[in-house]
Scaffold this motif. Structure first.
Motif, PDB file in Angstrom:
ATOM      1  N   HIS A 193       0.824  -1.324  -0.033  1.00  0.00           N
ATOM      2  CA  HIS A 193      -0.111  -0.221   0.063  1.00  0.00           C
ATOM      3  C   HIS A 193       0.788   1.451  -0.122  1.00  0.00           C
ATOM      4  O   HIS A 193       0.361   2.317   0.160  1.00  0.00           O
ATOM      5  CB  HIS A 193      -0.938  -0.109   1.332  1.00  0.00           C
ATOM      6  CG  HIS A 193      -1.912  -0.923   1.376  1.00  0.00           C
ATOM      7  ND1 HIS A 193      -1.904  -2.203   1.322  1.00  0.00           N
ATOM      8  CD2 HIS A 193      -3.415  -0.781   0.788  1.00  0.00           C
ATOM      9  CE1 HIS A 193      -2.873  -3.019   1.265  1.00  0.00           C
ATOM     10  NE2 HIS A 193      -3.718  -2.073   1.075  1.00  0.00           N
ATOM     11  N   VAL A 202       3.761   3.610  -1.817  1.00  0.00           N
ATOM     12  CA  VAL A 202       4.431   3.873  -3.362  1.00  0.00           C
ATOM     13  C   VAL A 202       5.377   5.086  -2.889  1.00  0.00           C
ATOM     14  O   VAL A 202       5.438   6.078  -2.404  1.00  0.00           O
ATOM     15  CB  VAL A 202       3.281   4.714  -4.066  1.00  0.00           C
ATOM     16  CG1 VAL A 202       4.285   4.984  -5.581  1.00  0.00           C
ATOM     17  CG2 VAL A 202       2.210   3.557  -4.503  1.00  0.00           C
ATOM     18  N   THR A 239       4.330  -0.274  -6.231  1.00  0.00           N
ATOM     19  CA  THR A 239       4.427  -0.236  -4.592  1.00  0.00           C
ATOM     20  C   THR A 239       5.903  -0.540  -4.233  1.00  0.00           C
ATOM     21  O   THR A 239       6.724  -0.769  -4.938  1.00  0.00           O
ATOM     22  CB  THR A 239       3.265  -1.093  -3.981  1.00  0.00           C
ATOM     23  OG1 THR A 239       4.140  -2.452  -4.374  1.00  0.00           O
ATOM     24  CG2 THR A 239       2.107  -0.726  -4.577  1.00  0.00           C
TER      25      THR A 239
END
Length: 363
Positions: free
Chosen positions: A254, A256, A274
């Protein structure tokens, strides 16, 4: 006919006085006249802050109205380091009028004069949100002036809605006030200073994700990672997720790294990668923003080191034998009845053709 000298002076005064009256006031005078005298006092109380505001680094000022600051006089003549940052956070480096700020959907971001070390020396940002208040169900009228101007506490109109730290919203209630260095917008509150990912997760109610940070021992690491975009699954999403994924893997899917993508930076069809190398595809449908099929329900939670968006999904992995993709792509729509009928008809004709060809060969 010769004019009397006094008449000439009066005529010249009449010609020049309108131009003189159009000269913008100084910043301090404009703030006082616009109901932000307390903010003017704060700026004047500290030489470092005053020097910033009088420089060409400040061309847009977001000044809180007196009623939200209070009437108590400052006891100190010098502000603390955190107070200086908060004061710098109220100013932007570019000139932004109400018209230019409201022109694009879903909004725009502005660089402030609060220098953020975790953003690699860039100024911390605030985000102007021009979407309707119910962003998960927008209508075709969302860009109309009636949508962009709503009542705040039944008294003052919100001319702009601005997101800052912890997902807090500040409203511009009086705008486009000229001063000799730029533009002033009067707001109904101070911007909220951005905080860490872990603090923001807790403060905005995403406690399940905050717990995953703790379980994965990545709280400190992610709080200090430079320039990140994070998609926070909501508590409701976690409650329906049979979580057999390792916390560190779930968190990294989740996050980046290396980019800060506020909602205005997300484009339909764009792709993000990610921390673990997974692909997150952005799609925009009817004004709603999705990440691999997960709907962004709360956008632009400004962090010390980037930005976070809340999503409504923590999906099962696509291929658990090799890797987990937490945000699952939207499935393709099922084939229509007409398409199925055509397909079956084609198969039937092919079977008949094969049958007759076979008989001819055997004959």
């Amino acid at each position: 006919m010769l004019l009397h000298p006094q008449a000439i002076l009066l005529l010249l005064a009449g010609i020049t006085s309108p131009a003189a009256s159009q000269t913008p006031p100084s910043l301090i005078n404009a703030l006082v006249a616009s109901g932000a005298s307390q903010f003017a006092s704060i700026i004047q109380s500290d030489s470092e802050v005053l020097s910033l505001y009088l420089s060409d680094r400040v061309t847009t000022v977001f000044a809180p109205i007196d009623s939200c600051v209070g009437d108590s006089p400052l006891q100190e003549r010098d502000l603390s380091a955190s107070q200086r940052r908060a004061a710098a956070f109220q100013s932007a480096r570019g000139t932004t009028t109400l018209e230019t700020a409201s022109r694009s959907l879903p909004g725009s971001s502005l660089e402030t004069n609060d220098e953020a070390p975790l953003l690699d020396g860039r100024g911390q940002r605030i985000v102007i949100d021009t979407r309707p208040l119910n962003a998960t169900s927008p209508t075709k009228r969302w860009a109309s002036s009636a949508i962009l101007r709503r009542q705040v506490n039944g008294t003052a109109q919100s001319l702009l809605r601005i997101s800052s730290g912890l997902g807090k919203t500040t409203n511009v209630i009086k705008g486009d006030i000229p001063y000799d260095g730029g533009i002033i917008h009067i707001t109904d509150s101070y911007f909220t200073m951005p905080q860490s990912l872990s603090a923001t997760s807790q403060a905005t109610g995403q406690t399940a994700f905050a717990q995953q940070l703790s379980l994965s021992n990545t709280t400190s690491t992610l709080d200090t990672t430079h320039s990140v975009t994070v998609f926070l699954p909501s508590n409701a999403a976690f409650s329906s997720f049979p979580n057999s994924t390792a916390p560190q893997q779930l968190v990294s899917d989740h996050v980046v790294p290396g980019t800060v993508s506020y909602l205005p930076d997300l484009r339909d069809g764009s792709v993000l990668t990610t921390q673990r190398g997974e692909t997150l595809a952005i799609s925009v449908r009817a004004g709603r923003y999705y990440v691999n099929g997960g709907l962004i329900t709360q956008a632009n939670l400004v962090l010390e080191n980037g930005v976070a968006h809340v999503v409504d999904r923590v999906s099962l992995c696509l291929n658990c034998a090799t890797k987990t993709q937490v945000l699952k792509p939207t499935p393709a729509p099922p084939a229509t009845a007409a398409a199925s009928s055509v397909s079956m008809s084609s198969i039937g004709l092919l079977g008949v053709l094969v049958y007759y060809v076979g008989k001819m060969v055997l004959a």
